[in-house]
Scaffold this motif. Structure first.
Motif, short mmCIF file in Angstrom:
data_model
loop_
_atom_site.label_atom_id
_atom_site.label_comp_id
_atom_site.label_asym_id
_atom_site.label_seq_id
_atom_site.Cartn_x
_atom_site.Cartn_y
_atom_site.Cartn_z
N GLY A 34 103.35 49.66 29.25
CA GLY A 34 102.91 50.98 29.70
C GLY A 34 101.54 51.04 30.34
N VAL A 38 100.30 54.63 31.89
CA VAL A 38 99.15 55.37 31.38
C VAL A 38 98.13 55.61 32.48
N CYS A 41 99.43 58.32 34.90
CA CYS A 41 99.42 59.68 34.36
C CYS A 41 98.01 60.21 34.19
N THR A 65 100.74 53.76 22.50
CA THR A 65 99.65 54.08 23.41
C THR A 65 99.76 55.52 23.91
N HIS A 66 100.99 55.93 24.20
CA HIS A 66 101.24 57.30 24.66
C HIS A 66 100.78 58.31 23.62
N GLN A 67 101.10 58.05 22.36
CA GLN A 67 100.68 58.95 21.29
C GLN A 67 99.16 58.99 21.14
N GLN A 69 96.90 58.33 23.50
CA GLN A 69 96.29 58.94 24.68
C GLN A 69 96.64 60.42 24.81
N LEU A 74 103.44 61.98 30.50
CA LEU A 74 104.11 60.68 30.38
C LEU A 74 105.26 60.77 29.40
N HIS A 75 106.43 60.30 29.82
CA HIS A 75 107.63 60.32 28.98
C HIS A 75 108.18 58.90 28.88
N PRO A 76 107.82 58.15 27.83
CA PRO A 76 108.39 56.81 27.64
C PRO A 76 109.87 56.91 27.28
#
Length: 210
Positions: A34, A38, A41, A65-67, A69, A74-76
């Motif tokens: 990602g 990241v 986005c 990482t999404h959580q 940041q 961003l949609h993993p």
């Protein structure tokens, strides 16, 4: 090379599949851990990126990482890209599709993206005037893709040398540090370009059609 028609009816929905809304998005196929997702986005807060990764370990890293940041745009997605796109994405919904350093499939050239029947459906998901960005450190992969773009898909593109200080993915960093030549094709979808899937709605997203 003659490309047969993609058989959409053979695509089963991914596990825990959830349809998405029919609104403009960006897409990354094979997002890895990602890093690019990241960065994209963060730099494009008005865009919505769906980043698909099949490998569980890499997806889990991206999701964590999404959580951390807290990027709402961003949609993993943990899935195989081909069935997920077939079930989820509407015609001309994608602004830009990133395919950065895909598996070169050295023993099965039919599995390279521009050699697959699925590429026609992917093109139908990209809006007129939109782009597909394909990057690789393998000159032969880029050359074959150019041949396919000219002979089969008949699409305009620009070939670019990637700057030595670029750092979009972990692979890109590694290859450039080795001094390898990294290149990308910026493929454009012209207005008036037609595929056999231009009116095909996603298999499990028809309730969201506008």
């Amino acid at each position: 090379m003659q490309i047969r028609q993609f058989q959409v009816q053979r695509m089963s929905a991914p596990r825990d599949f959830q349809p998405i809304e029919n609104r403009p998005i960006d897409l990354e196929i094979g997002a890895g851990k990602g890093k690019h997702a990241v960065m994209f986005c963060e730099g494009h807060p008005q865009s919505t990126l769906y980043a698909i990764e099949r490998t569980k370990e890499k997806f889990n890293f991206m999701a964590k990482t999404h959580q951390t940041q807290a990027l709402d745009n961003l949609h993993p997605i943990h899935a195989d890209a081909i069935p997920w796109i077939t079930h989820a994405i509407f015609p001309e919904q994608v602004n830009t599709c990133f395919i950065l350093y895909p598996n070169p499939e050295p023993h099965n050239s039919a599995q390279r993206w521009l050699n697959m029947p699925f590429f026609e459906l992917l093109l139908s998901r990209v809006r007129a005037g939109g782009t597909i960005i394909l990057a690789s450190n393998i000159a032969e992969y880029i050359a074959e893709a150019e041949t396919q773009l000219n002979r089969v898909w008949q699409l305009p593109y620009v070939k670019e040398k990637i700057s030595s200080d670029s750092a979009r993915t972990h692979f890109e960093v590694k290859y450039l540090e080795r001094g390898e030549l990294c290149q990308q094709l910026v493929i454009s979808k012209p207005h008036g370009y037609h595929t056999r899937f231009d009116t095909f709605l996603p298999l499990h997203g028809k309730q969201h059609a506008e």
